[in-house]
Design a protein around this motif. Structure first.
Motif, PDB file in Angstrom:
ATOM      1  N   ALA A 269       2.864 -34.563  -1.662  1.00 12.00           N
ATOM      2  CA  ALA A 269       1.827 -34.396  -0.632  1.00 12.00           C
ATOM      3  C   ALA A 269       0.918 -33.257  -1.060  1.00 12.00           C
ATOM      4  CB  ALA A 269       2.468 -34.092   0.718  1.00 12.00           C
ATOM      5  N   VAL A 270      -0.383 -33.482  -1.029  1.00  8.56           N
ATOM      6  CA  VAL A 270      -1.369 -32.472  -1.422  1.00  8.56           C
ATOM      7  C   VAL A 270      -2.263 -32.165  -0.233  1.00  8.56           C
ATOM      8  CG1 VAL A 270      -3.245 -31.856  -2.992  1.00  8.56           C
ATOM      9  CG2 VAL A 270      -1.344 -33.288  -3.808  1.00  8.56           C
ATOM     10  N   THR A 271      -2.263 -30.909   0.170  1.00 12.40           N
ATOM     11  CA  THR A 271      -3.123 -30.447   1.264  1.00 12.40           C
ATOM     12  C   THR A 271      -4.081 -29.408   0.712  1.00 12.40           C
ATOM     13  OG1 THR A 271      -1.308 -30.766   2.832  1.00 12.40           O
ATOM     14  CG2 THR A 271      -3.179 -29.431   3.565  1.00 12.40           C
ATOM     15  N   SER A 272      -5.377 -29.630   0.903  1.00  8.10           N
ATOM     16  CA  SER A 272      -6.388 -28.696   0.422  1.00  8.10           C
ATOM     17  C   SER A 272      -6.980 -27.933   1.590  1.00  8.10           C
ATOM     18  CB  SER A 272      -7.486 -29.436  -0.346  1.00  8.10           C
ATOM     19  OG  SER A 272      -6.950 -30.066  -1.494  1.00  8.10           O
ATOM     20  N   LEU A 273      -7.231 -26.638   1.361  1.00  7.31           N
ATOM     21  CA  LEU A 273      -7.743 -25.773   2.422  1.00  7.31           C
ATOM     22  C   LEU A 273      -8.889 -24.917   1.888  1.00  7.31           C
ATOM     23  CD1 LEU A 273      -4.275 -25.412   2.401  1.00  7.31           C
ATOM     24  CD2 LEU A 273      -4.881 -24.854   4.751  1.00  7.31           C
ATOM     25  N   SER A 274      -9.774 -24.541   2.792  1.00  7.37           N
ATOM     26  CA  SER A 274     -10.847 -23.605   2.498  1.00  7.37           C
ATOM     27  C   SER A 274     -10.916 -22.604   3.635  1.00  7.37           C
ATOM     28  CB  SER A 274     -12.187 -24.341   2.341  1.00  7.37           C
ATOM     29  OG  SER A 274     -13.218 -23.429   2.026  1.00  7.37           O
ATOM     30  N   ASP A 275     -10.710 -21.341   3.301  1.00  9.53           N
ATOM     31  CA  ASP A 275     -10.675 -20.274   4.314  1.00  9.53           C
ATOM     32  C   ASP A 275      -9.674 -20.587   5.430  1.00  9.53           C
ATOM     33  OD1 ASP A 275     -12.618 -18.773   2.970  1.00  9.53           O
ATOM     34  OD2 ASP A 275     -14.237 -19.900   3.931  1.00  9.53           O
TER      35      ASP A 275
END
Length: 263
Positions: free
Chosen positions: A66-72
């Motif tokens: 599972a890949v979760t991408s975040l920004s700030d």
């Protein structure tokens, strides 16, 4: 007289060695250092191989990623893949989520990588260094191990959070691998990977990785969570979480373009 002759002979050999070293730009006595270097390289290769065995099984296996991408701190993307791996050179990556991309798959043979899409009749060639999603490159998910792709060199040992770590420098064997250079911290006591820094061909730091949440998967304690942080844009990161890993017999015929097209 015989002793003096031996001393003179020995002295002449030392002078000749010193003159030779000066001629090629090497300091006198460098020979002893050179003979120690292969031992250091052998140790580096052993450390890298043991850390690879911690990360993934030597046998064929499958695992959900599972890949979760975040920004700030805010989620920007979420994906789920199933990875089928037979050694370090044969991998299938199937997209499970999002539903709109289900049916897509990547095939890696050696360092050749293709993506298969239901809407396109022919597979499309990709590079291992190309970004897959967020901070995750194709090679981050398709390539199981560092061994074989990089030539390791032991730089030093270093204390991190009270534990001694080996610090390895990994140099790409050619331009077809995911990164040009990697600095890799491996815990000395158990060979658990701790962190990595990934560099471009120009020497620029691209991103960092932390190996976290060690749990038992496929009969061995392994890192189940990888946090990859963009070194150029603060606050951008991707989290890779591994689950449902199991050993599985995967015949070589699966890892072909004909097989993937039939799927």
């Amino acid at each position: 007289m015989a002793n003096e002759a031996r001393l003179d002979s020995r002295g002449r050999r030392r002078i000749i060695a010193a003159l030779f070293g000066a001629a090629v730009g090497l300091p006198f006595g460098v020979r002893a250092e050179a003979t120690a270097e292969p031992e250091k390289d052998t140790l580096a290769a052993e450390i890298l191989d043991k850390a690879d065995r911690i990360r993934f099984p030597l046998e064929s296996f499958e695992v959900d990623v599972a890949v979760t991408s975040l920004s700030d701190g805010k989620q920007t993307d979420s994906r789920l893949y199933k990875v089928l791996s037979r050694g370090n050179d044969n991998t299938i990556v199937q997209v499970l989520e999002p539903a709109s991309e289900r049916g897509q798959a990547m095939l890696m043979r050696g360092r050749d990588l293709w993506i298969f899409m239901p809407s396109v009749s022919q597979p499309v060639r990709l590079s291992l260094s190309q970004r897959l999603t967020g901070q995750v490159a194709n090679g981050d998910i398709a390539r199981a191990n560092f061994s074989g792709d990089y030539t390791p060199r032991l730089l030093r040992t270093e204390a991190v959070d009270g534990d001694e770590h080996y610090v390895l420098e990994l140099a790409a064997v050619d331009r077809g691998v995911t990164y040009s250079r990697v600095l890799y911290w491996v815990r000395k006591s158990n060979f658990h990977p701790h962190k990595a820094e990934f560099y471009s061909l120009s020497g620029r730091l691209l991103k960092t990785c932390r190996y976290e949440e060690f749990k038992t998967l496929a009969g061995r304690v392994r890192p189940t969570r990888l946090v990859l942080r963009d070194a150029l844009r603060a606050g951008d990161e991707s989290v890779m979480e591994y689950s449902a890993m199991k050993l599985r017999d995967l015949p070589a015929r699966m890892f072909s373009k004909d097989y993937l097209q039939r799927l």
